[in-house]
Scaffold this active site. Structure first.
Site, PDB file in Angstrom:
ATOM      1  CD  GLN A  69       0.458   0.469  -2.621  1.00 50.29           C
ATOM      2  OE1 GLN A  69      -0.679  -0.154  -2.575  1.00 50.29           O
ATOM      3  NE2 GLN A  69       1.552  -0.317  -3.017  1.00 50.29           N
ATOM      4  CG  ASP A  70       1.473   4.981  -4.878  1.00 54.84           C
ATOM      5  OD1 ASP A  70       0.592   4.875  -4.895  1.00 54.84           O
ATOM      6  OD2 ASP A  70       2.515   4.887  -6.011  1.00 54.84           O
ATOM      7  N   PRO A  71       0.705   8.652  -3.449  1.00 54.25           N
ATOM      8  CG  PRO A  71       1.664  10.456  -3.329  1.00 54.25           C
ATOM      9  CD  PRO A  71       1.954   9.075  -3.449  1.00 54.25           C
TER      10      PRO A  71
END
Length: 233
Positions: A69-71
Site C-alpha cells: 500500500q504505502d511505505p
C-alpha cells in the site's frame, strides 16, 4: 529547486521508456511535491530510494509482483521495496507474517526461520533481484502518518506500472494481499498471468486466510510449469 533535486529519484531507463505515464513525465510533479514536503517534514523512503523497486527489478526480469500500500512510516524502515526493511531492522508485523508464510513453504526449513531479523530475511532485495517486483501503490509517506501520500497522485503512476507489466511480460504471478491490493486485479490480464489474492498479512487479518494460503509454493509451481525458474524465497 535544482534539477538534481527532482531527478535524484529518477526511474531507471527501461521502466521510464515502457510505462506510458513515466515516459510522459507524470512522476515529475510528484517528485517536486515530495521535494517541497521534505523541506519541512520527514518523508520516507529517503531521497534516492523512491523508485528502488524498479531499480532492483528490471522490467524484462519480472515474474512475480507483490503489491503493497504505502511505505513504512517509522524511522529506518522504508527503503523503497514493499513489505521489506533494511538488513538488521526488526521486521514490522506484516513482514513477520510474510516471512513466516514464505518459510512455511520450505520443507527443509522450520516456520520459525521466517521470524528472524538478524539475517537476510528482513531485507527482501534478494527477492527483488530474482524478478519479484515489490511495488507499493503510493511510493512515499510522511513520518508517522500512514496513508498520508495516498492522494498525492502516485496511484495513477503505479497503476500504469502494473498495467505495463501485465501487457509486456509473458507470464507473471500477481500477489494481491488485502482489499487495497485486490483492487488492482482489474489491471491484470488473467488470461496470461496468475492472480493470487488473500487477506492482508497484517496481524489483524493474517490468521483469517493469509497464513497457510500457499501463495509462494503455488507461484513457483506455476512458474516451473512454464519453464521459468522458481523464486528462492
Amino acid at each position: 529547486m535544482s534539477r538534481s533535486d527532482v531527478f535524484a529519484d529518477a526511474p531507471p531507463a527501461d521502466w521510464a521508456q515502457a510505462v506510458p505515464l513515466l515516459r510522459e513525465g507524470a512522476h515529475l510533479p510528484l517528485l517536486r511535491s515530495v521535494a517541497r514536503l521534505r523541506r519541512s517534514k520527514t518523508v520516507y523512503p529517503p531521497e534516492g530510494q523512491v523508485f528502488a523497486a524498479l531499480h532492483c527489478t528490471p522490467l524484462h526480469t519480472v515474474r512475480v509482483v507483490i503489491v503493497g500500500q504505502d511505505p513504512y512510516h517509522g524511522a529506518g524502515q522504508a527503503h523503497g521495496l514493499a513489505f521489506s526493511v533494511p538488513q538488521g531492522v526488526k521486521p514490522p508485523p506484516s513482514l513477520r507474517n510474510v516471512l513466516k508464510e514464505a518459510a512455511a513453504q520450505k520443507p527443509e526449513a522450520p516456520a520459525a526461520a521466517g521470524m528472524q531479523h538478524n539475517g537476510v530475511q528482513t531485507d527482501l532485495t534478494p527477492w527483488a533481484e530474482q524478478g519479484v517486483l515489490l511495488l507499493n501503490t503510493a511510493l512515499t509517506v510522511e513520518a508517522g502518518r500512514a496513508g498520508s501520500h495516498a492522494a498525492l497522485g502516485w496511484h495513477a503512476v503505479t497503476d500504469d506500472i502494473i498495467r505495463t507489466v501485465s501487457e509486456r511480460c509473458p507470464a507473471v504471478v500477481f500477489m494481491l494481499w488485502g482489499n487495497h491490493a485486490r483492487q488492482k486485479a482489474a489491471l491484470v490480464d488473467t488470461g496470461r498471468h496468475l492472480l493470487l489474492e488473500s487477506v492482508h498479512p497484517s496481524p489483524f487479518s493474517a490468521h483469517k486466510g493469509f497464513l497457510g494460503c500457499g501463495h509462494f509454493v503455488t507461484a513457483n509451481s506455476w512458474l516451473a510449469a512454464r519453464g521459468l525458474l522458481p523464486v528462492l524465497w
